[in-house]
Design a protein around this motif. Structure first.
Motif, PDB file in Angstrom:
ATOM      1  N   MET A 137       0.817  -1.203   0.000  1.00  0.00           N
ATOM      2  CA  MET A 137       0.000   0.000   0.000  1.00  0.00           C
ATOM      3  C   MET A 137       0.859   1.264   0.000  1.00  0.00           C
ATOM      4  O   MET A 137       0.502   2.273  -0.598  1.00  0.00           O
ATOM      5  CB  MET A 137      -0.923  -0.007   1.221  1.00  0.00           C
ATOM      6  CG  MET A 137      -2.071  -0.997   1.141  1.00  0.00           C
ATOM      7  SD  MET A 137      -3.115  -0.767  -0.324  1.00  0.00           S
ATOM      8  CE  MET A 137      -3.710   0.900  -0.044  1.00  0.00           C
ATOM      9  N   SER A 138       2.002   1.212   0.661  1.00  0.00           N
ATOM     10  CA  SER A 138       2.883   2.383   0.697  1.00  0.00           C
ATOM     11  C   SER A 138       3.398   2.721  -0.687  1.00  0.00           C
ATOM     12  O   SER A 138       3.545   3.892  -1.044  1.00  0.00           O
ATOM     13  CB  SER A 138       4.054   2.122   1.653  1.00  0.00           C
ATOM     14  OG  SER A 138       3.594   1.919   2.973  1.00  0.00           O
ATOM     15  N   ILE A 139       3.674   1.679  -1.479  1.00  0.00           N
ATOM     16  CA  ILE A 139       4.177   1.898  -2.841  1.00  0.00           C
ATOM     17  C   ILE A 139       3.044   2.370  -3.740  1.00  0.00           C
ATOM     18  O   ILE A 139       3.189   3.346  -4.485  1.00  0.00           O
ATOM     19  CB  ILE A 139       4.802   0.608  -3.398  1.00  0.00           C
ATOM     20  CG1 ILE A 139       6.056   0.258  -2.608  1.00  0.00           C
ATOM     21  CG2 ILE A 139       5.138   0.766  -4.882  1.00  0.00           C
ATOM     22  CD1 ILE A 139       6.693  -1.063  -3.018  1.00  0.00           C
ATOM     23  N   THR A 140       1.920   1.703  -3.687  1.00  0.00           N
ATOM     24  CA  THR A 140       0.814   2.036  -4.583  1.00  0.00           C
ATOM     25  C   THR A 140       0.271   3.433  -4.309  1.00  0.00           C
ATOM     26  O   THR A 140      -0.216   4.113  -5.218  1.00  0.00           O
ATOM     27  CB  THR A 140      -0.309   0.985  -4.462  1.00  0.00           C
ATOM     28  OG1 THR A 140      -1.120   1.038  -5.627  1.00  0.00           O
ATOM     29  CG2 THR A 140      -1.180   1.204  -3.240  1.00  0.00           C
ATOM     30  N   ARG A 141       0.389   3.905  -3.070  1.00  0.00           N
ATOM     31  CA  ARG A 141      -0.114   5.227  -2.715  1.00  0.00           C
ATOM     32  C   ARG A 141       0.692   6.342  -3.392  1.00  0.00           C
ATOM     33  O   ARG A 141       0.188   7.452  -3.575  1.00  0.00           O
ATOM     34  CB  ARG A 141      -0.082   5.398  -1.195  1.00  0.00           C
ATOM     35  CG  ARG A 141      -0.770   6.647  -0.688  1.00  0.00           C
ATOM     36  CD  ARG A 141      -0.876   6.633   0.821  1.00  0.00           C
ATOM     37  NE  ARG A 141      -1.716   5.540   1.285  1.00  0.00           N
ATOM     38  CZ  ARG A 141      -1.901   5.228   2.562  1.00  0.00           C
ATOM     39  NH1 ARG A 141      -1.282   5.932   3.491  1.00  0.00           N
ATOM     40  NH2 ARG A 141      -2.682   4.233   2.906  1.00  0.00           N
ATOM     41  N   LEU A 142       1.926   6.043  -3.783  1.00  0.00           N
ATOM     42  CA  LEU A 142       2.765   7.044  -4.445  1.00  0.00           C
ATOM     43  C   LEU A 142       2.206   7.454  -5.809  1.00  0.00           C
ATOM     44  O   LEU A 142       2.591   8.495  -6.345  1.00  0.00           O
ATOM     45  CB  LEU A 142       4.189   6.503  -4.612  1.00  0.00           C
ATOM     46  CG  LEU A 142       4.965   6.224  -3.320  1.00  0.00           C
ATOM     47  CD1 LEU A 142       6.312   5.591  -3.646  1.00  0.00           C
ATOM     48  CD2 LEU A 142       5.173   7.518  -2.526  1.00  0.00           C
ATOM     49  N   ALA A 143       1.323   6.634  -6.370  1.00  0.00           N
ATOM     50  CA  ALA A 143       0.756   6.939  -7.691  1.00  0.00           C
ATOM     51  C   ALA A 143      -0.665   7.454  -7.596  1.00  0.00           C
ATOM     52  O   ALA A 143      -1.366   7.533  -8.604  1.00  0.00           O
ATOM     53  CB  ALA A 143       0.795   5.689  -8.570  1.00  0.00           C
ATOM     54  N   ASP A 144      -1.086   7.826  -6.398  1.00  0.00           N
ATOM     55  CA  ASP A 144      -2.442   8.344  -6.237  1.00  0.00           C
ATOM     56  C   ASP A 144      -2.594   9.657  -6.994  1.00  0.00           C
ATOM     57  O   ASP A 144      -1.615  10.346  -7.311  1.00  0.00           O
ATOM     58  CB  ASP A 144      -2.748   8.561  -4.752  1.00  0.00           C
ATOM     59  CG  ASP A 144      -4.210   8.881  -4.509  1.00  0.00           C
ATOM     60  OD1 ASP A 144      -5.037   7.963  -4.636  1.00  0.00           O
ATOM     61  OD2 ASP A 144      -4.526  10.055  -4.224  1.00  0.00           O
ATOM     62  N   THR A 145      -3.830  10.010  -7.267  1.00  0.00           N
ATOM     63  CA  THR A 145      -4.131  11.261  -7.974  1.00  0.00           C
ATOM     64  C   THR A 145      -3.544  12.469  -7.255  1.00  0.00           C
ATOM     65  O   THR A 145      -3.078  13.420  -7.900  1.00  0.00           O
ATOM     66  CB  THR A 145      -5.656  11.434  -8.105  1.00  0.00           C
ATOM     67  OG1 THR A 145      -6.198  10.298  -8.783  1.00  0.00           O
ATOM     68  CG2 THR A 145      -6.000  12.682  -8.887  1.00  0.00           C
ATOM     69  N   THR A 146      -3.532  12.435  -5.919  1.00  0.00           N
ATOM     70  CA  THR A 146      -3.027  13.563  -5.137  1.00  0.00           C
ATOM     71  C   THR A 146      -1.527  13.753  -5.294  1.00  0.00           C
ATOM     72  O   THR A 146      -0.984  14.789  -4.895  1.00  0.00           O
ATOM     73  CB  THR A 146      -3.348  13.371  -3.647  1.00  0.00           C
ATOM     74  OG1 THR A 146      -2.824  12.104  -3.207  1.00  0.00           O
ATOM     75  CG2 THR A 146      -4.840  13.400  -3.412  1.00  0.00           C
ATOM     76  N   VAL A 147      -0.837  12.755  -5.850  1.00  0.00           N
ATOM     77  CA  VAL A 147       0.600  12.845  -6.073  1.00  0.00           C
ATOM     78  C   VAL A 147       0.910  13.109  -7.544  1.00  0.00           C
ATOM     79  O   VAL A 147       1.644  14.049  -7.894  1.00  0.00           O
ATOM     80  CB  VAL A 147       1.316  11.554  -5.623  1.00  0.00           C
ATOM     81  CG1 VAL A 147       2.827  11.653  -5.906  1.00  0.00           C
ATOM     82  CG2 VAL A 147       1.077  11.294  -4.142  1.00  0.00           C
ATOM     83  N   MET A 148       0.351  12.293  -8.427  1.00  0.00           N
ATOM     84  CA  MET A 148       0.709  12.371  -9.841  1.00  0.00           C
ATOM     85  C   MET A 148       0.135  13.593 -10.559  1.00  0.00           C
ATOM     86  O   MET A 148       0.794  14.163 -11.430  1.00  0.00           O
ATOM     87  CB  MET A 148       0.283  11.085 -10.556  1.00  0.00           C
ATOM     88  CG  MET A 148       1.160   9.895 -10.204  1.00  0.00           C
ATOM     89  SD  MET A 148       2.880  10.184 -10.678  1.00  0.00           S
ATOM     90  CE  MET A 148       3.730   9.094  -9.520  1.00  0.00           C
ATOM     91  N   LEU A 149      -1.077  13.997 -10.219  1.00  0.00           N
ATOM     92  CA  LEU A 149      -1.633  15.186 -10.876  1.00  0.00           C
ATOM     93  C   LEU A 149      -0.842  16.453 -10.531  1.00  0.00           C
ATOM     94  O   LEU A 149      -0.560  17.263 -11.430  1.00  0.00           O
ATOM     95  CB  LEU A 149      -3.105  15.350 -10.536  1.00  0.00           C
ATOM     96  CG  LEU A 149      -4.069  14.333 -11.168  1.00  0.00           C
ATOM     97  CD1 LEU A 149      -5.512  14.776 -10.961  1.00  0.00           C
ATOM     98  CD2 LEU A 149      -3.788  14.156 -12.651  1.00  0.00           C
ATOM     99  N   PRO A 150      -0.452  16.667  -9.259  1.00  0.00           N
ATOM    100  CA  PRO A 150       0.395  17.825  -8.969  1.00  0.00           C
ATOM    101  C   PRO A 150       1.752  17.762  -9.677  1.00  0.00           C
ATOM    102  O   PRO A 150       2.272  18.797 -10.111  1.00  0.00           O
ATOM    103  CB  PRO A 150       0.568  17.761  -7.447  1.00  0.00           C
ATOM    104  CG  PRO A 150      -0.669  17.083  -6.963  1.00  0.00           C
ATOM    105  CD  PRO A 150      -0.952  16.044  -8.011  1.00  0.00           C
ATOM    106  N   LEU A 151       2.329  16.557  -9.808  1.00  0.00           N
ATOM    107  CA  LEU A 151       3.590  16.425 -10.531  1.00  0.00           C
ATOM    108  C   LEU A 151       3.401  16.764 -12.011  1.00  0.00           C
ATOM    109  O   LEU A 151       4.250  17.424 -12.625  1.00  0.00           O
ATOM    110  CB  LEU A 151       4.148  15.010 -10.380  1.00  0.00           C
ATOM    111  CG  LEU A 151       4.812  14.666  -9.052  1.00  0.00           C
ATOM    112  CD1 LEU A 151       5.240  13.205  -9.030  1.00  0.00           C
ATOM    113  CD2 LEU A 151       6.022  15.564  -8.793  1.00  0.00           C
ATOM    114  N   ALA A 152       2.298  16.299 -12.583  1.00  0.00           N
ATOM    115  CA  ALA A 152       1.996  16.614 -13.984  1.00  0.00           C
ATOM    116  C   ALA A 152       1.799  18.115 -14.156  1.00  0.00           C
ATOM    117  O   ALA A 152       2.260  18.706 -15.143  1.00  0.00           O
ATOM    118  CB  ALA A 152       0.748  15.861 -14.435  1.00  0.00           C
ATOM    119  N   ALA A 153       1.125  18.737 -13.182  1.00  0.00           N
ATOM    120  CA  ALA A 153       0.921  20.184 -13.229  1.00  0.00           C
ATOM    121  C   ALA A 153       2.247  20.924 -13.097  1.00  0.00           C
ATOM    122  O   ALA A 153       2.463  21.951 -13.761  1.00  0.00           O
ATOM    123  CB  ALA A 153      -0.037  20.612 -12.118  1.00  0.00           C
TER     124      ALA A 153
END
Length: 207
Positions: free
Chosen positions: A1-17
């Motif tokens: 779960m710790s690994i999979t949480r790194l790809a949550d929307t709250t992480v990846m969308l801000p990085l994309a932005a």
């Protein structure tokens, strides 16, 4: 779960932005446009396949496919581009290794989705492929455009601000998709893996 949480929307969308902001501030308008377009298309395809299954049961039962893995897609789309931009002034070999590392992280996230048993192999593999099309497509288009002038202070500030993102509460995207799917389809109950179409024929709340 710790690994999979790194790809949550709250992480990846801000990085994309953040990637978009870097490009825009570097006056790489065309690169920013293509990145936003390709990433948005990837997100749209993920949402469309999920809505199609939740609302109407449209999937591929033989492959246990109910929609692209959003976690796998987001990671393989964002991380290669992130490393590609961060290594802008490095040699082509180093930048290529960065892109490969980004894709490898996407595969790792995909494996974590299998480990927590929320996706099938076909959903993870297709999600990784879709994300790779987004990132590699952007990088290929970018190779024909003028290089952006990226500001190191902006990059550092962005990454510092995003450090707490992995600790944020996961976005309820599944609940949102369920609500949208049922609203569009008119069904009161979402289709689920191993569904029987006959049990989802009603379009109004049962008595």
């Amino acid at each position: 779960m710790s690994i999979t949480r790194l790809a949550d929307t709250t992480v990846m969308l801000p990085l994309a932005a953040a990637c978009t902001v870097w490009l825009a501030c570097g006056r790489a308008w065309r690169m920013a446009f293509w990145w936003c377009l390709l990433f948005a298309l990837g997100l749209t395809l993920v949402a469309a396949t999920k809505i199609a299954f939740i609302g109407w049961g449209i999937g591929i039962q033989a492959l246990d496919f109910t929609g692209f893995s959003g976690h796998a897609m987001r990671t393989t789309a964002v991380m290669p581009v992130l490393f590609y931009l961060l290594l802008q002034k490095s040699s082509p070999t180093v930048r290529t290794l960065g892109v490969v590392l980004g894709i490898a992280l996407g595969v790792l996230i995909g494996i974590s989705r299998l480990a927590v048993q929320v996706h099938s192999v076909s959903e993870v593999v297709s999600g990784c492929i879709l994300g790779a099309f987004v990132s590699v497509g952007f990088i290929w288009i970018s190779s024909t455009l003028p290089k952006p002038i990226l500001h190191r202070w902006l990059i550092a500030l962005s990454l510092i601000v995003l450090i707490p993102a992995p600790m944020a509460k996961p976005a309820p995207t599944d609940r949102w998709l369920n609500a949208i799917s049922l609203s569009i389809s008119g069904h009161y109950k979402p289709f689920e893996r191993g569904y029987s179409g006959e049990s989802h024929c009603c379009v109004s709340e049962p008595d």
